[in-house]
Write a protein that holds these residues in place. Structure first.
Motif, PDB file in Angstrom:
ATOM      1  N   ASN A  50      43.682  68.076   7.729  1.00 30.15           N
ATOM      2  CA  ASN A  50      44.539  66.885   7.736  1.00 30.15           C
ATOM      3  C   ASN A  50      46.003  67.257   7.919  1.00 30.15           C
ATOM      4  OD1 ASN A  50      42.763  64.678   7.492  1.00 30.15           O
ATOM      5  ND2 ASN A  50      42.495  65.045   5.319  1.00 30.15           N
ATOM      6  N   TYR A  85      39.942  68.350  15.300  1.00 34.79           N
ATOM      7  CA  TYR A  85      40.159  67.537  14.091  1.00 34.79           C
ATOM      8  C   TYR A  85      39.551  66.139  14.238  1.00 34.79           C
ATOM      9  CZ  TYR A  85      43.713  71.203  13.855  1.00 34.79           C
ATOM     10  OH  TYR A  85      44.364  72.414  13.881  1.00 34.79           O
ATOM     11  N   THR A  88      39.313  63.534  11.260  1.00 31.13           N
ATOM     12  CA  THR A  88      40.496  63.122  10.507  1.00 31.13           C
ATOM     13  C   THR A  88      40.923  61.708  10.896  1.00 31.13           C
ATOM     14  OG1 THR A  88      42.083  63.983  12.134  1.00 31.13           O
ATOM     15  CG2 THR A  88      41.287  65.524  10.440  1.00 31.13           C
TER      16      THR A  88
END
Length: 214
Positions: A50, A85, A88
């Protein structure tokens, strides 16, 4: 001596239990330790992801704030978020932003691509219902514009139960009107009107119902 003997005898059943099931007890203990370790490590990895994603998302916002955003740069940033990611919230925000930007530019196929990726990321157990619903509704609206009515209905089918909000019923009614399913459309519009609290929305629904017969 008798008291000591009696006290020791109290532990005999417990000791026998430990001896009989010691392998199972050790296995359970190891599993619990592993589960706790996995949970701690996963939280640390998620936190780190994050933090790293937030830096990349800041680049996204910076590029988006330009008077004429560079689409190649935006696509590069988005691809990086998706590759590294994807789980996220920052990636989901970027996808939603990109899809809406493409929709406003009438790049409907590109918008649908982003919305569909967002839907896949937020579907099912552990998904994000807010992002999922926003993506499905927006995608359904685009499919309606493209005259792909069955796909549009299927897109919002998950949220089309009687317990959903007024806008879903209204959108479903809009699609059914295009399919010339007047009675079904009116039923959806009536459900929408019953759930809307503001008079403006209710008036719009009344006009849509009135226009069906004309």
């Amino acid at each position: 001596m008798n008291n000591v003997y009696e006290n020791n005898m109290r532990f005999v059943p417990f000791l026998k239990f430990l001896d009989k099931y010691k392998k199972i007890i050790v296995a359970i203990f190891i599993l619990v330790i592993l589960a706790i370790t996995f949970f701690i490590i996963s939280n640390q990895i998620e936190k780190q992801n994050n933090e790293e994603a937030s830096v990349i998302y800041s680049e996204w916002l910076e590029e988006l704030s330009n008077e004429n955003p560079n689409l190649d740069n935006l696509n590069t940033i988005l691809n990086q978020l998706l590759e590294d990611y994807k789980n996220t919230g920052y990636t989901k925000l970027a996808l939603l932003s990109k899809a809406n930007m493409d929709a406003k530019s009438n790049e409907f196929n590109q918008a649908l691509e982003s919305f569909n990726i967002l839907i896949d990321l937020t579907d099912g157990f552990g998904g994000n219902k807010i992002f999922n619903k926003m993506a499905r509704v927006s995608a359904a609206r685009i499919l309606l514009t493209l005259d792909r009515y069955e796909e549009a209905l299927k897109m919002i089918d998950t949220y089309s139960s009687s317990g959903t909000n007024g806008y879903i019923h209204e959108l479903t009614g809009d699609i059914l009107v295009k399919q010339n399913k007047s009675n079904l459309a009116i039923a959806q519009y009536e459900l929408a009107a019953a759930k809307y609290s503001d008079e403006t929305s209710k008036s719009i629904i009344s006009m849509k119902i009135a226009n069906i017969g004309t």
